[in-house]
Each structure stands twice: as structure tokens, then as C-alpha cells.
Design an enzyme around this catalytic site. Structure first.
Site, short mmCIF file in Angstrom:
data_model
loop_
_atom_site.label_atom_id
_atom_site.label_comp_id
_atom_site.label_asym_id
_atom_site.label_seq_id
_atom_site.Cartn_x
_atom_site.Cartn_y
_atom_site.Cartn_z
CG HIS A 1 -9.36 -0.67 -4.93
ND1 HIS A 1 -9.90 -0.90 -3.68
CD2 HIS A 1 -10.38 -0.82 -5.81
CE1 HIS A 1 -11.18 -1.20 -3.81
NE2 HIS A 1 -11.50 -1.14 -5.10
CE1 TYR B 1 -3.73 -2.36 0.10
CE2 TYR B 1 -2.77 -3.24 2.11
CZ TYR B 1 -3.69 -3.33 1.08
OH TYR B 1 -4.57 -4.39 1.03
C1 DQA Z 1 -7.56 -1.79 -1.03
C2 DQA Z 1 -7.65 -3.21 -1.63
C3 DQA Z 1 -8.58 -4.08 -0.82
O1 DQA Z 1 -8.62 -5.39 -1.39
C4 DQA Z 1 -8.10 -4.19 0.61
O2 DQA Z 1 -9.03 -4.93 1.37
C5 DQA Z 1 -7.82 -2.88 1.23
C6 DQA Z 1 -7.17 -1.84 0.44
C7 DQA Z 1 -6.55 -0.90 -1.77
O3 DQA Z 1 -6.64 0.30 -1.64
O4 DQA Z 1 -5.66 -1.42 -2.45
O5 DQA Z 1 -8.03 -2.68 2.42
O6 DQA Z 1 -8.83 -1.18 -1.14
#
Ligand code: DQA
Length: 193
Positions: free
Chosen positions: A146, A69
Site C-alpha cells: 500500500h 498517495y
Molecule cells: C491503498 C490503501 C487503501 O485503503 C485504499 O482503498 C486505496 C489505496 C494504498 O495504496 O495506500 O485505494 O491501497
């Protein structure tokens, strides 16, 4: 001098690119702002803010699985988003919750108080029919964001209920994705590519 014909084809190219049509109230606000005589009244009408909503565990960005992330924290993303929105003439409402009901309440709030929603639903993306239903009732542009690319990850992340209601989807670009979402939202709300 732009001929009627070429104006028409520009407009239809635009509507092919951006099928979402801005509601008349946005056009009216723009008229009021620019002093357009077509503005219904003399009073200034304010542009509604863009709602930027974040789901569970995004409060831990910066330290949570940074290899997936990134290291940018949520408050840092908030500041970048506010700056980018300001550049386009928009304010933002930026929120995060670990609770599904909060996200639903805020999506409903945006029906009246927002011009559109940028949503990173985090894990609820893959599970929540309740958030899908709230988004379907919004009738305003929705950009799903995302940080990671869920399609390149575990199979349970490949399904998104949010995508089924979204105007557009931005994945895998890290914090930059939020800024691209603001650019797209501003264009959608203004009705310009
Ligand atoms: C997310 C991707 C999702 O699968 C995950 O559960 C997250 C973060 C992203 O920003 O990449 O919490 O939304």
C-alpha cells in the site's frame, strides 16, 4: 572453504528469515540458465514473470488525493518496477483494474504463468473474501503493498483480507514500497535473503 556445519547454520538462519521455500522449478530454471549439468534437459527454461496487480482507483494515481498517495502516476510506477525487476533478472506483468473479478482472474492466471504476486488491492483489500480465497489458492509468494499506511487511517482500513494470505506486507512508503516489494519477491523466489 565453508564447513558443512556453518553452511547448515547459514541455511537455517535463511529459512528463519524467509520461511517461503522456492519451488523446484525455479531451481531447475536457474540450473538450466547457468549451464549446470544437473539441468534436466539442454533446453533453456525461462523464469516466470512477477505479477504486479493493482486494484480500484489506482489508475488515478498522480491526481487522486496526492497528499495521501503522492504524485507518481501508475505508468511511472510500472516503469520503475520493470527496471527494478530487470535488475534482478525478472520480467513483470503489470495490471490495474477497477473490477474485483479481473483481479481474481489474474491471481488465478499467476498460478501457472507467474512466479509470485505483488498486490495493491486498494479498497478490495478491506472487503474481499473472494480475493483472499484466490490468494490462498496461489501457493506462490505474495507481497501486499500500500502506498499509504492504512493502519494510521480510518478504522475500516485497518482490516486486510490480503494480509491473511500474504507472505509479507509493505505499507506507507509510497511508490518506493513497490520497489521494496520487487526486491523482496526476487529474494523469495530465488530463495536468498
Ligand atoms: C491503498 C490503501 C487503501 O485503503 C485504499 O482503498 C486505496 C489505496 C494504498 O495504496 O495506500 O485505494 O491501497
Amino acid at each position: 572453504m565453508v564447513s558443512r556445519q556453518s553452511q547448515k547454520s547459514t541455511n537455517s538462519a535463511r529459512s528463519r528469515l524467509f520461511p517461503y521455500r522456492p519451488p523446484n522449478d525455479y531451481k531447475e530454471r536457474n540450473r538450466a540458465r547457468s549451464g549446470d549439468p544437473l539441468a534436466k534437459s539442454g533446453k533453456q527454461i525461462k523464469t516466470l514473470p512477477i505479477y504486479v496487480l493493482n486494484g480500484p482507483t489506482l489508475n488515478l494515481l498522480g491526481t487522486r488525493e496526492p497528499e495521501i498517495y503522492g504524485r507518481t502516476t501508475l505508468p511511472e510506477i510500472r516503469n520503475l518496477v520493470a527496471e527494478r525487476a530487470d535488475h534482478h533478472g525478472f520480467k513483470i506483468v503489470f495490471r490495474q483494474s477497477n473490477h474485483e473479478g479481473d483481479l481474481i482472474d489474474w491471481i488465478q492466471e499467476a498460478r501457472v504463468k507467474g512466479c509470485g504476486v505483488i498486490l495493491n488491492g486498494a479498497a478490495y483489500t478491506h472487503t474481499s473474501i473472494a480475493i483472499y480465497d484466490a490468494l490462498k489458492a496461489l501457493a506462490k509468494p505474495i507481497i501486499e503493498v500500500h502506498l499509504s499506511n492504512p493502519h494510521a487511517r480510518e478504522p475500516f482500513r485497518h482490516r486486510s483480507f490480503v494480509s491473511k494470505a500474504a507472505t509479507g506486507v509493505i505499507v506507507g512508503l509510497g511508490a518506493q514500497g513497490y520497489l521494496s516489494a520487487v526486491d523482496a519477491m526476487a529474494a523469495l523466489v530465488k530463495g536468498k535473503p
